[in-house]
Each structure stands twice: as structure tokens, then as C-alpha cells.
Write a protein that holds these residues in place. Sequence first.
Motif, PDB file in Angstrom:
ATOM      1  N   THR A 139      13.698  87.863  62.006  1.00 37.69           N
ATOM      2  CA  THR A 139      14.442  88.299  60.821  1.00 37.69           C
ATOM      3  C   THR A 139      15.182  89.605  61.104  1.00 37.69           C
ATOM      4  OG1 THR A 139      12.756  87.297  59.409  1.00 37.69           O
ATOM      5  CG2 THR A 139      14.262  88.832  58.369  1.00 37.69           C
ATOM      6  N   GLY A 140      14.522  90.516  61.799  1.00 34.12           N
ATOM      7  CA  GLY A 140      15.186  91.755  62.178  1.00 34.12           C
ATOM      8  C   GLY A 140      16.362  91.509  63.103  1.00 34.12           C
ATOM      9  N   ALA A 141      16.225  90.517  63.982  1.00 31.65           N
ATOM     10  CA  ALA A 141      17.322  90.158  64.878  1.00 31.65           C
ATOM     11  C   ALA A 141      18.545  89.705  64.082  1.00 31.65           C
ATOM     12  CB  ALA A 141      16.872  89.065  65.842  1.00 31.65           C
ATOM     13  N   GLU A 142      18.319  88.962  63.015  1.00 28.91           N
ATOM     14  CA  GLU A 142      19.432  88.523  62.169  1.00 28.91           C
ATOM     15  C   GLU A 142      20.116  89.713  61.512  1.00 28.91           C
ATOM     16  OE1 GLU A 142      18.037  85.665  59.369  1.00 28.91           O
ATOM     17  OE2 GLU A 142      17.268  84.281  60.894  1.00 28.91           O
ATOM     18  N   VAL A 143      19.327  90.709  61.111  1.00 29.17           N
ATOM     19  CA  VAL A 143      19.904  91.915  60.519  1.00 29.17           C
ATOM     20  C   VAL A 143      20.783  92.635  61.536  1.00 29.17           C
ATOM     21  CG1 VAL A 143      19.363  94.173  59.538  1.00 29.17           C
ATOM     22  CG2 VAL A 143      18.003  92.175  58.888  1.00 29.17           C
ATOM     23  N   ALA A 144      20.321  92.735  62.772  1.00 28.88           N
ATOM     24  CA  ALA A 144      21.104  93.386  63.822  1.00 28.88           C
ATOM     25  C   ALA A 144      22.436  92.675  64.043  1.00 28.88           C
ATOM     26  CB  ALA A 144      20.298  93.426  65.121  1.00 28.88           C
ATOM     27  N   VAL A 145      22.401  91.357  64.049  1.00 22.54           N
ATOM     28  CA  VAL A 145      23.621  90.571  64.243  1.00 22.54           C
ATOM     29  C   VAL A 145      24.590  90.790  63.089  1.00 22.54           C
ATOM     30  CG1 VAL A 145      24.525  88.215  64.305  1.00 22.54           C
ATOM     31  CG2 VAL A 145      22.537  88.839  65.716  1.00 22.54           C
ATOM     32  N   GLU A 146      24.093  90.785  61.865  1.00 18.32           N
ATOM     33  CA  GLU A 146      24.969  90.979  60.710  1.00 18.32           C
ATOM     34  C   GLU A 146      25.550  92.397  60.700  1.00 18.32           C
ATOM     35  OE1 GLU A 146      26.062  88.631  58.608  1.00 18.32           O
ATOM     36  OE2 GLU A 146      25.006  87.330  60.055  1.00 18.32           O
ATOM     37  N   ALA A 147      24.770  93.362  61.125  1.00 18.65           N
ATOM     38  CA  ALA A 147      25.280  94.731  61.205  1.00 18.65           C
ATOM     39  C   ALA A 147      26.423  94.822  62.208  1.00 18.65           C
ATOM     40  CB  ALA A 147      24.159  95.695  61.583  1.00 18.65           C
ATOM     41  N   ALA A 148      26.261  94.144  63.342  1.00 19.11           N
ATOM     42  CA  ALA A 148      27.315  94.142  64.356  1.00 19.11           C
ATOM     43  C   ALA A 148      28.602  93.531  63.801  1.00 19.11           C
ATOM     44  CB  ALA A 148      26.850  93.376  65.582  1.00 19.11           C
ATOM     45  N   LYS A 149      28.462  92.460  63.022  1.00 22.93           N
ATOM     46  CA  LYS A 149      29.642  91.824  62.421  1.00 22.93           C
ATOM     47  C   LYS A 149      30.324  92.761  61.436  1.00 22.93           C
ATOM     48  CE  LYS A 149      27.909  87.094  62.960  1.00 22.93           C
ATOM     49  NZ  LYS A 149      27.449  85.871  62.244  1.00 22.93           N
ATOM     50  N   CYS A 150      29.540  93.626  60.795  1.00 22.60           N
ATOM     51  CA  CYS A 150      30.106  94.624  59.892  1.00 22.60           C
ATOM     52  C   CYS A 150      31.036  95.562  60.649  1.00 22.60           C
ATOM     53  CB  CYS A 150      28.977  95.401  59.222  1.00 22.60           C
ATOM     54  SG  CYS A 150      29.518  96.792  58.198  1.00 22.60           S
ATOM     55  N   ALA A 151      30.624  95.967  61.841  1.00 24.36           N
ATOM     56  CA  ALA A 151      31.486  96.827  62.662  1.00 24.36           C
ATOM     57  C   ALA A 151      32.792  96.129  62.996  1.00 24.36           C
ATOM     58  CB  ALA A 151      30.755  97.223  63.945  1.00 24.36           C
ATOM     59  N   VAL A 152      32.711  94.838  63.282  1.00 28.67           N
ATOM     60  CA  VAL A 152      33.915  94.076  63.614  1.00 28.67           C
ATOM     61  C   VAL A 152      34.844  94.011  62.412  1.00 28.67           C
ATOM     62  CG1 VAL A 152      34.791  91.844  64.386  1.00 28.67           C
ATOM     63  CG2 VAL A 152      32.653  92.751  65.340  1.00 28.67           C
TER      64      VAL A 152
END
Length: 327
Positions: A139-152
Motif C-alpha cells: 500500500t505504501g508503494a502505491e502511495v509512492a507511485v502516486e506521489a511521483a505522478k503528482c510531480a509529473v
Amino acid sequence: MRRGDDALATISLVSRLCADRVQPLKASEFWKLSARLGTGPSCLLGMSADDLETVHDFIGDFAQRIGGLMGRATALAFELERLEQSGIRTLTPFDQHYPTRWPERLGPKAPPLLYAAGAIELLDIAGLGVVGSRDVSPTGAEVAVEAAKCAVVRKVPLVSGGARGVDQLAMNAALDSGGAVVGVLVDSLSRKLRNADVRAAIHDGRAVMCAPYSPDASFSAGNAMGRNKLIYAQSAITFVVASDKDKGGTWSGATEALDNQFGRVAVWRGLGEGPGNAGLERRGAVPVTEIERLELLLDDDEFDPNIHAPSLASPMEQGTLFGAALS
């Protein structure tokens, strides 16, 4: 790459590329020296130890040390050329694209020398830092991925350390989504550049990998602690996905940044968070319960590094540089 004299003198003073008996200056020593000189260190070029004692009032062994460091120019030139041929640039505060927010935010803890490969112009942009545990939950991994997409989405670089876990997940997600990344590494930059995905991202102009340590340096816990602050200083805000409590690199890096105001810190408060996340909120990190909140934080420029930055050197500190204690 054509260099100015101040950049060459800085490299001579602090680089560890040459194996010799003269101890290079630490970052704090370099910044104190710069403050004392009141100008770039190029004024030291070509000076003997006697000249340094006479002109700059350097004392005995310290004059010998500086003279020895400045005499390494020829040997360093060969090493710099070798690095250039492998795609690695050396950046000093006197070079374009050296991250100016590092000395602004970190003061004398800012590294005066940075090795970098790739789109170094990305270092001019305040990014979104994403950090966290190596053993992050799914679940934390999914949060990290979504955060990265926010930067994009916000068109800013994703800044992280390249380690297993949250770092790699976020960096890969940013690249997969068409974004850019700034990797601030703690171990071998040369080895990182052998990774096919990293080379492809660099070729596309969407990545820069950098390290304040020699390109062939291996991992050490001490270097990791020194590196962590650079991620916070490079980022408009750094988002902690998951942290252990009272231990580990993520906790240490975040608490150091909070205590010293190296940069704004946000922390995930939701499914997948780590046992230390609540503690980081109590210490001043901004709680984030939905990823969209990161976009608002990126637009909030209330953090002014020029207000909070520590002084590069107080008059008392400047004086001690030239005494016997540092000889």
C-alpha cells in the motif's frame, strides 16, 4: 568543458580524486576559507606556502596544506578528463547548474563539489522529493507511485535517493509517466550509469544522477546521512511515504531536515504509512492524507531559504580556520 579559475581552485581544495598525503578540505573548512578570503579561491592559485603565510596570514601547517592542495592541478586535470569522457561532470558553486539552493539552505554543510551525469539543468529546478523505507508495504508503494505522478503533473522533477524501496519506486514511476528525475546518490555514480534504464533516461534528457562523493565510492552509512540533507534542500517539499520510528535513514534524514529547516517536509498519514510517520507529524512535518494535497503544497512557497539558512561562517568560526587547531 572550459572551467574558470575559481572552479579549478575549488576542485583542488576539496577533491579526493587524487591519492596523495594532503588532506582535502571538508565542506565546512572550504566555506570558512571562502568567507575569510571574501572572494573565490582562485587567488590562491600559484602561491607557495610562504606566499600564503605572507599574503593571507595562513599559519604554518595550514599554509603547507593549502599549498599542497593547490599543487595538485596537473594530476586532477587527468582525472577530470577521464570523468568527462565517461559522461560525468564536476560542478562547484562557481559552475553553472550547481544547485544554488544548497548553500542557501544548508550553509556550511553544502558540498562544494558535486559529480553529475545527465541533464544537469534539472538541478536548477526545485523538485518534489519522495523518500521512505526500503521495506515499504504494497500500500505504501502505491502511495509512492502516486506521489511521483503528482510531480509529473506539476511538471517538476522527482527528487530521490535511488535506493531500493520507496526511492526506486517513485523514480521509476516518474520516468514511466513521462516525467524527469534527479537522483541524489550515496554510492557509486559510475555503477549507476551502467544501468540501461538510467542511461536511456539520461539520453532522453529526463534524468540527472549526482553525488557529492567520488564517482567510484561505495555505500557507507555516514555518506548516506550526508546525502539525505541534499534531497531536502533540492526539493520544494519532500514527502516521506513511510518511516521507522526513532531509527533508520528515513527517520534521521527527515528529523534533521525539520530540526535545521533544510526544507519543507510532508508526511503520509494513511494506509501504508510507517510506524514513525505520526512522530514526524508531531515534530512539524505537514500531514498529507490524500495525494492531491501535494499539488497544493508545491504551489505554496512560504518556505524562504534565505530567511532560515544558517550563516556560512561567523567571524569567530572564520578566525579558527587559520589557527593551529586546523593545522
